[in-house]
Every structure is written in C-alpha cells, then in structure tokens.
Design a protein around this motif. Sequence first.
Motif, PDB file in Angstrom:
ATOM      1  N   MET A   1       1.056  -1.094  -0.024  1.00 52.20           N
ATOM      2  CA  MET A   1      -0.084   0.206   0.362  1.00 52.20           C
ATOM      3  C   MET A   1       0.975   1.379   0.283  1.00 52.20           C
ATOM      4  SD  MET A   1      -2.590   1.143   2.779  1.00 52.20           S
ATOM      5  CE  MET A   1      -2.868   2.573   3.467  1.00 52.20           C
ATOM      6  N   ALA A   2       0.553   2.051  -0.890  1.00 49.91           N
ATOM      7  CA  ALA A   2       1.380   3.390  -1.127  1.00 49.91           C
ATOM      8  C   ALA A   2       1.018   4.406   0.638  1.00 49.91           C
ATOM      9  CB  ALA A   2       1.375   3.721  -1.934  1.00 49.91           C
ATOM     10  N   LEU A   3       2.071   5.144   0.643  1.00 49.74           N
ATOM     11  CA  LEU A   3       1.687   6.535   1.282  1.00 49.74           C
ATOM     12  C   LEU A   3       1.099   6.697   0.751  1.00 49.74           C
ATOM     13  CD1 LEU A   3       4.915   6.426   4.010  1.00 49.74           C
ATOM     14  CD2 LEU A   3       3.418   4.913   4.042  1.00 49.74           C
ATOM     15  N   ASP A   4       0.228   7.836   1.647  1.00 47.17           N
ATOM     16  CA  ASP A   4      -0.442   8.692   1.195  1.00 47.17           C
ATOM     17  C   ASP A   4       0.676  10.381   0.674  1.00 47.17           C
ATOM     18  OD1 ASP A   4      -2.445  11.298   1.350  1.00 47.17           O
ATOM     19  OD2 ASP A   4      -3.313  10.540   2.799  1.00 47.17           O
ATOM     20  N   THR A   5       0.801  10.514  -0.497  1.00 46.89           N
ATOM     21  CA  THR A   5       1.432  11.658  -0.820  1.00 46.89           C
ATOM     22  C   THR A   5       0.651  13.260  -0.279  1.00 46.89           C
ATOM     23  OG1 THR A   5       0.608  11.957  -3.184  1.00 46.89           O
ATOM     24  CG2 THR A   5       2.961  10.037  -2.321  1.00 46.89           C
ATOM     25  N   SER A   6      -0.581  13.053  -0.057  1.00 48.52           N
ATOM     26  CA  SER A   6      -0.895  14.545   0.482  1.00 48.52           C
ATOM     27  C   SER A   6      -0.534  14.835   1.654  1.00 48.52           C
ATOM     28  CB  SER A   6      -2.677  14.171  -0.066  1.00 48.52           C
ATOM     29  OG  SER A   6      -2.883  13.644   1.533  1.00 48.52           O
ATOM     30  N   PHE A   7       0.770  14.209   2.037  1.00 48.77           N
ATOM     31  CA  PHE A   7       1.486  14.574   3.616  1.00 48.77           C
ATOM     32  C   PHE A   7       1.793  15.683   3.571  1.00 48.77           C
ATOM     33  CE2 PHE A   7      -1.378  12.168   5.408  1.00 48.77           C
ATOM     34  CZ  PHE A   7      -1.357  12.075   6.874  1.00 48.77           C
ATOM     35  N   ILE A   8       2.671  15.634   2.363  1.00 50.11           N
ATOM     36  CA  ILE A   8       3.850  16.339   2.026  1.00 50.11           C
ATOM     37  C   ILE A   8       3.377  18.234   1.696  1.00 50.11           C
ATOM     38  CG2 ILE A   8       5.168  17.176  -0.069  1.00 50.11           C
ATOM     39  CD1 ILE A   8       4.623  13.956  -1.061  1.00 50.11           C
ATOM     40  N   GLY A   9       4.436  18.551   2.153  1.00 50.69           N
ATOM     41  CA  GLY A   9       4.169  19.940   2.679  1.00 50.69           C
ATOM     42  C   GLY A   9       3.156  20.138   3.916  1.00 50.69           C
ATOM     43  N   ARG A  10       3.008  19.568   4.725  1.00 51.11           N
ATOM     44  CA  ARG A  10       2.282  19.208   6.334  1.00 51.11           C
ATOM     45  C   ARG A  10       3.246  19.643   7.015  1.00 51.11           C
ATOM     46  NH1 ARG A  10      -1.967  14.597   8.754  1.00 51.11           N
ATOM     47  NH2 ARG A  10      -3.101  15.214   6.679  1.00 51.11           N
ATOM     48  N   GLU A  11       3.107  20.818   7.659  1.00 46.89           N
ATOM     49  CA  GLU A  11       3.242  21.053   8.919  1.00 46.89           C
ATOM     50  C   GLU A  11       2.873  20.458  10.210  1.00 46.89           C
ATOM     51  OE1 GLU A  11       4.167  25.134  11.580  1.00 46.89           O
ATOM     52  OE2 GLU A  11       4.938  25.397   9.176  1.00 46.89           O
ATOM     53  N   LEU A  12       3.530  19.471  10.714  1.00 50.11           N
ATOM     54  CA  LEU A  12       3.555  19.175  12.095  1.00 50.11           C
ATOM     55  C   LEU A  12       3.607  20.053  13.180  1.00 50.11           C
ATOM     56  CD1 LEU A  12       5.655  16.006  11.633  1.00 50.11           C
ATOM     57  CD2 LEU A  12       3.275  16.541  10.873  1.00 50.11           C
ATOM     58  N   PRO A  13       2.648  19.348  14.120  1.00 46.82           N
ATOM     59  CA  PRO A  13       2.052  20.824  15.551  1.00 46.82           C
ATOM     60  C   PRO A  13       3.797  20.676  16.035  1.00 46.82           C
ATOM     61  CG  PRO A  13       0.542  18.448  15.329  1.00 46.82           C
ATOM     62  CD  PRO A  13       1.225  18.432  14.794  1.00 46.82           C
ATOM     63  N   ALA A  14       3.846  22.016  16.656  1.00 47.44           N
ATOM     64  CA  ALA A  14       5.254  22.555  16.909  1.00 47.44           C
ATOM     65  C   ALA A  14       5.840  22.323  18.668  1.00 47.44           C
ATOM     66  CB  ALA A  14       5.480  24.519  16.944  1.00 47.44           C
ATOM     67  N   HIS A  15       6.572  22.110  18.724  1.00 44.42           N
ATOM     68  CA  HIS A  15       6.633  21.735  20.372  1.00 44.42           C
ATOM     69  C   HIS A  15       8.129  22.153  21.276  1.00 44.42           C
ATOM     70  CE1 HIS A  15       9.976  18.797  20.697  1.00 44.42           C
ATOM     71  NE2 HIS A  15       9.227  18.598  19.377  1.00 44.42           N
ATOM     72  N   SER A  16       8.260  23.057  22.509  1.00 46.15           N
ATOM     73  CA  SER A  16       8.938  23.402  22.852  1.00 46.15           C
ATOM     74  C   SER A  16       9.513  22.460  23.580  1.00 46.15           C
ATOM     75  CB  SER A  16       8.988  24.955  22.856  1.00 46.15           C
ATOM     76  OG  SER A  16       8.184  25.710  22.388  1.00 46.15           O
ATOM     77  N   VAL A  17      10.878  22.535  24.224  1.00 48.06           N
ATOM     78  CA  VAL A  17      12.067  22.329  25.025  1.00 48.06           C
ATOM     79  C   VAL A  17      12.540  23.348  25.626  1.00 48.06           C
ATOM     80  CG1 VAL A  17      13.418  19.831  25.797  1.00 48.06           C
ATOM     81  CG2 VAL A  17      11.865  20.053  23.844  1.00 48.06           C
ATOM     82  N   ASP A  18      12.641  22.922  27.021  1.00 49.47           N
ATOM     83  CA  ASP A  18      13.784  23.711  27.900  1.00 49.47           C
ATOM     84  C   ASP A  18      15.619  22.670  28.133  1.00 49.47           C
ATOM     85  OD1 ASP A  18      11.814  25.501  28.408  1.00 49.47           O
ATOM     86  OD2 ASP A  18      11.079  24.814  29.901  1.00 49.47           O
ATOM     87  N   VAL A  19      16.192  24.188  27.149  1.00 47.21           N
ATOM     88  CA  VAL A  19      17.802  22.329  27.717  1.00 47.21           C
ATOM     89  C   VAL A  19      18.191  22.520  29.359  1.00 47.21           C
ATOM     90  CG1 VAL A  19      19.997  21.918  26.658  1.00 47.21           C
ATOM     91  CG2 VAL A  19      17.510  23.258  25.205  1.00 47.21           C
ATOM     92  N   GLU A  20      18.069  21.416  29.883  1.00 51.03           N
ATOM     93  CA  GLU A  20      18.669  21.777  30.594  1.00 51.03           C
ATOM     94  C   GLU A  20      20.151  21.611  31.436  1.00 51.03           C
ATOM     95  OE1 GLU A  20      16.015  18.596  32.488  1.00 51.03           O
ATOM     96  OE2 GLU A  20      14.234  19.947  32.658  1.00 51.03           O
ATOM     97  N   ARG A  21      20.902  21.110  32.334  1.00 48.33           N
ATOM     98  CA  ARG A  21      22.163  21.329  32.693  1.00 48.33           C
ATOM     99  C   ARG A  21      22.063  20.004  32.404  1.00 48.33           C
ATOM    100  NH1 ARG A  21      23.585  25.931  35.834  1.00 48.33           N
ATOM    101  NH2 ARG A  21      23.926  27.611  34.241  1.00 48.33           N
ATOM    102  N   GLY A  22      21.992  19.348  33.242  1.00 47.66           N
ATOM    103  CA  GLY A  22      22.162  17.327  33.608  1.00 47.66           C
ATOM    104  C   GLY A  22      21.591  16.797  32.529  1.00 47.66           C
ATOM    105  N   ARG A  23      20.937  17.247  31.796  1.00 43.80           N
ATOM    106  CA  ARG A  23      20.646  16.040  30.521  1.00 43.80           C
ATOM    107  C   ARG A  23      21.325  16.353  29.087  1.00 43.80           C
ATOM    108  NH1 ARG A  23      15.619  16.559  27.976  1.00 43.80           N
ATOM    109  NH2 ARG A  23      16.182  14.451  27.460  1.00 43.80           N
TER     110      ARG A  23
END
Length: 151
Positions: A1-23
């Motif tokens: 089954m071929a993947l749905d090419t209508s997803f080309i150009g789709r922007e996915l939901p953004a997310h934010s992450v805090d960068v921690e020293r310990g990590r």
Amino acid sequence: MALDTSFIGRELPAHSVDVERGRLRFFAKAIGETGAAYFDLEAAKAVGHRDLPVLPTFLFCLDMEKPDPFALVRELNIDIRYVLHGEQGFTYHAMAYAGDTLTFTSTVTDIYSKKGGALEFVVRKTAVTRDGELIAELHNSLVVRNPKAVK
C-alpha cells in the motif's frame, strides 16, 4: 500500500523544550565526550560559551520529546514493525545552550518510493528556533519496508 503523498507539505504541531544542564552532561557522558566545556559551567565560560553548549546530535533527542513522537507514523498508517531509520542530517546556524527554550517545527517535505514500492520514504525537515532565531535545521527520513511488494 502506497503512503499518502497528500502529507507532503504538512506542518506538524510545534513543540518547545527547555534545555537542562543535567541532561546535557548525561548525554555528553553517554556519547563519550570528554571536553570539560560540556560538563563544567566555568570551563564552558572560559572558552567563550554563556552556558553548557548543546552537543550537535542532542537536538534529535529533544525533538523526540514532542507530546506524541509517533503521531505521523500512525496518521500515515505505517506499521512500525517495518520502519527503518533512513537518514539524519543537521545544519547549524547558531549555538544552543543549557537554559534555552527551543521550539521544533517539522514539515513533511517528501514521500516517495523505490524498488517498485518495496521501500517507501518519508522525509521531514525540522526548524529549531530560540525566540524566533533559527538555531538549526534537522533533516531525517524514515524508510518503510513493504513486505507485500514483489521482489
């Protein structure tokens, strides 16, 4: 089954992450980094950094912290048993540091097949920003093996 090419150009939901020293320290140790600037704040400042710098590939780890890292795989009806990590690349525009809040915004840039549909590729580009400033661009592709394709 071929993947749905209508997803080309789709922007996915953004997310934010805090960068921690310990990590950052943990990641540096895990990959065998020995540079003091990746562990010690004073050593980092002594070589011109404002805090512990983010190691280059750590951005991929932070991107996987999105609320649902496999949402696209599910939306495309991909059976995870047939997914391979295809390619990963990074383009850097500025340094990121502990204490930063980074925002990741991904777009599906291509979906295509090879070998008569035996392999399908999903390509994403992710912009990493800090307060609107472009820090890096991540490029990755998933390879989906189609077990029903004629060999």
